[in-house]
Design a protein around this motif. Sequence first.
Motif, PDB file in Angstrom:
ATOM      1  N   LYS A  48     -10.894  26.819 -17.284  1.00  0.00           N
ATOM      2  CA  LYS A  48     -11.651  28.027 -17.633  1.00  0.00           C
ATOM      3  C   LYS A  48     -10.726  29.145 -18.088  1.00  0.00           C
ATOM      4  O   LYS A  48      -9.606  29.283 -17.604  1.00  0.00           O
ATOM      5  CB  LYS A  48     -12.558  28.454 -16.495  1.00  0.00           C
ATOM      6  N   THR A  50     -23.095  39.897 -17.135  1.00  0.00           N
ATOM      7  CA  THR A  50     -23.279  38.452 -17.023  1.00  0.00           C
ATOM      8  C   THR A  50     -22.639  37.807 -18.236  1.00  0.00           C
ATOM      9  O   THR A  50     -22.876  38.228 -19.370  1.00  0.00           O
ATOM     10  CB  THR A  50     -24.776  38.086 -16.967  1.00  0.00           C
ATOM     11  N   TRP A  63     -21.101  27.506 -18.696  1.00  0.00           N
ATOM     12  CA  TRP A  63     -20.570  28.419 -17.678  1.00  0.00           C
ATOM     13  C   TRP A  63     -21.455  29.652 -17.582  1.00  0.00           C
ATOM     14  O   TRP A  63     -21.936  30.156 -18.595  1.00  0.00           O
ATOM     15  CB  TRP A  63     -19.183  28.839 -18.113  1.00  0.00           C
ATOM     16  N   VAL A  77     -21.272  33.376 -15.265  1.00  0.00           N
ATOM     17  CA  VAL A  77     -20.691  34.248 -14.247  1.00  0.00           C
ATOM     18  C   VAL A  77     -21.504  35.537 -14.272  1.00  0.00           C
ATOM     19  O   VAL A  77     -21.701  36.132 -15.323  1.00  0.00           O
ATOM     20  CB  VAL A  77     -19.203  34.561 -14.529  1.00  0.00           C
ATOM     21  N   ALA A 100     -13.737  38.196 -15.455  1.00  0.00           N
ATOM     22  CA  ALA A 100     -14.760  37.317 -14.870  1.00  0.00           C
ATOM     23  C   ALA A 100     -14.393  36.812 -13.476  1.00  0.00           C
ATOM     24  O   ALA A 100     -15.276  36.452 -12.706  1.00  0.00           O
ATOM     25  CB  ALA A 100     -15.030  36.141 -15.799  1.00  0.00           C
ATOM     26  N   SER A 101     -13.112  36.807 -13.130  1.00  0.00           N
ATOM     27  CA  SER A 101     -12.723  36.333 -11.793  1.00  0.00           C
ATOM     28  C   SER A 101     -13.255  37.250 -10.696  1.00  0.00           C
ATOM     29  O   SER A 101     -13.322  36.860  -9.537  1.00  0.00           O
ATOM     30  CB  SER A 101     -11.202  36.190 -11.690  1.00  0.00           C
ATOM     31  N   ARG A 114     -19.394  36.608  -9.919  1.00  0.00           N
ATOM     32  CA  ARG A 114     -19.934  35.520  -9.099  1.00  0.00           C
ATOM     33  C   ARG A 114     -20.250  34.350 -10.031  1.00  0.00           C
ATOM     34  O   ARG A 114     -21.155  34.440 -10.864  1.00  0.00           O
ATOM     35  CB  ARG A 114     -21.200  36.022  -8.409  1.00  0.00           C
ATOM     36  N   GLU A 115     -19.498  33.257  -9.889  1.00  0.00           N
ATOM     37  CA  GLU A 115     -19.701  32.075 -10.731  1.00  0.00           C
ATOM     38  C   GLU A 115     -20.928  31.321 -10.212  1.00  0.00           C
ATOM     39  O   GLU A 115     -20.883  30.732  -9.152  1.00  0.00           O
ATOM     40  CB  GLU A 115     -18.452  31.186 -10.691  1.00  0.00           C
ATOM     41  N   PRO A 137     -20.602  26.540 -12.506  1.00  0.00           N
ATOM     42  CA  PRO A 137     -19.169  26.297 -12.677  1.00  0.00           C
ATOM     43  C   PRO A 137     -18.801  25.927 -14.112  1.00  0.00           C
ATOM     44  O   PRO A 137     -19.599  25.346 -14.841  1.00  0.00           O
ATOM     45  CB  PRO A 137     -18.875  25.126 -11.737  1.00  0.00           C
ATOM     46  N   TYR A 138     -17.578  26.260 -14.482  1.00  0.00           N
ATOM     47  CA  TYR A 138     -17.067  25.987 -15.823  1.00  0.00           C
ATOM     48  C   TYR A 138     -17.034  24.484 -16.088  1.00  0.00           C
ATOM     49  O   TYR A 138     -16.543  23.715 -15.273  1.00  0.00           O
ATOM     50  CB  TYR A 138     -15.655  26.568 -15.976  1.00  0.00           C
TER      51      TYR A 138
END
Length: 173
Positions: free
Chosen positions: A51, A66, A88, A90, A99-100, A103-104, A107-108
């Motif tokens: 990712k 988002t 993906w 988030v 993006a880290s 909230r994922e 998932p990628y």
Amino acid sequence: MARAVEPLVVGRVIGEVLESFNPSVKMKVIYNCNKLVCNGHEFYPSVVSAKPRVEVQGGDLRSFFTLVMTDPDVPGPSDPYLREHLHWVVTDIPGTTDASFGREVVPYESPRPNIGIHRFVFVLFMQKGRETVRPPISRDGFNTRGFADENDLGLPVSAVYFNAQRETASRRR
């Protein structure tokens, strides 16, 4: 027409995936080895397997965004009858971060196109509030416009896409 959306129109992202919009937030998508995603550039699937870092350069820490990554060319660009495939999602990304910090919720999934050249589209929406976005039911048959409508996200605030096609064995070396 704004210069920023011209490549999205030429690449048929606006029309097939998104409605026309005016970009109001800068977004940088950077894969490993500092490979910046620019509209229409091609990446090998091996380069985009992990990712990316996605920086949101707008809003403030009270704004939430988002991020959606989708492939509108499934199974192949000449007959994309399975359009779109979700890669993906988030949510709750604070403005001026990456993006880290979000909230994922999906998932990628790394791009693995089998037939033809696929577009992989990153779309950024501004949320009305925190924790207001529900994850989609499925990756297959995803619809970016429908997802935005269901979650009251409105028009995108930024978007960028890259192209990728299947790597031959000789390309991987």
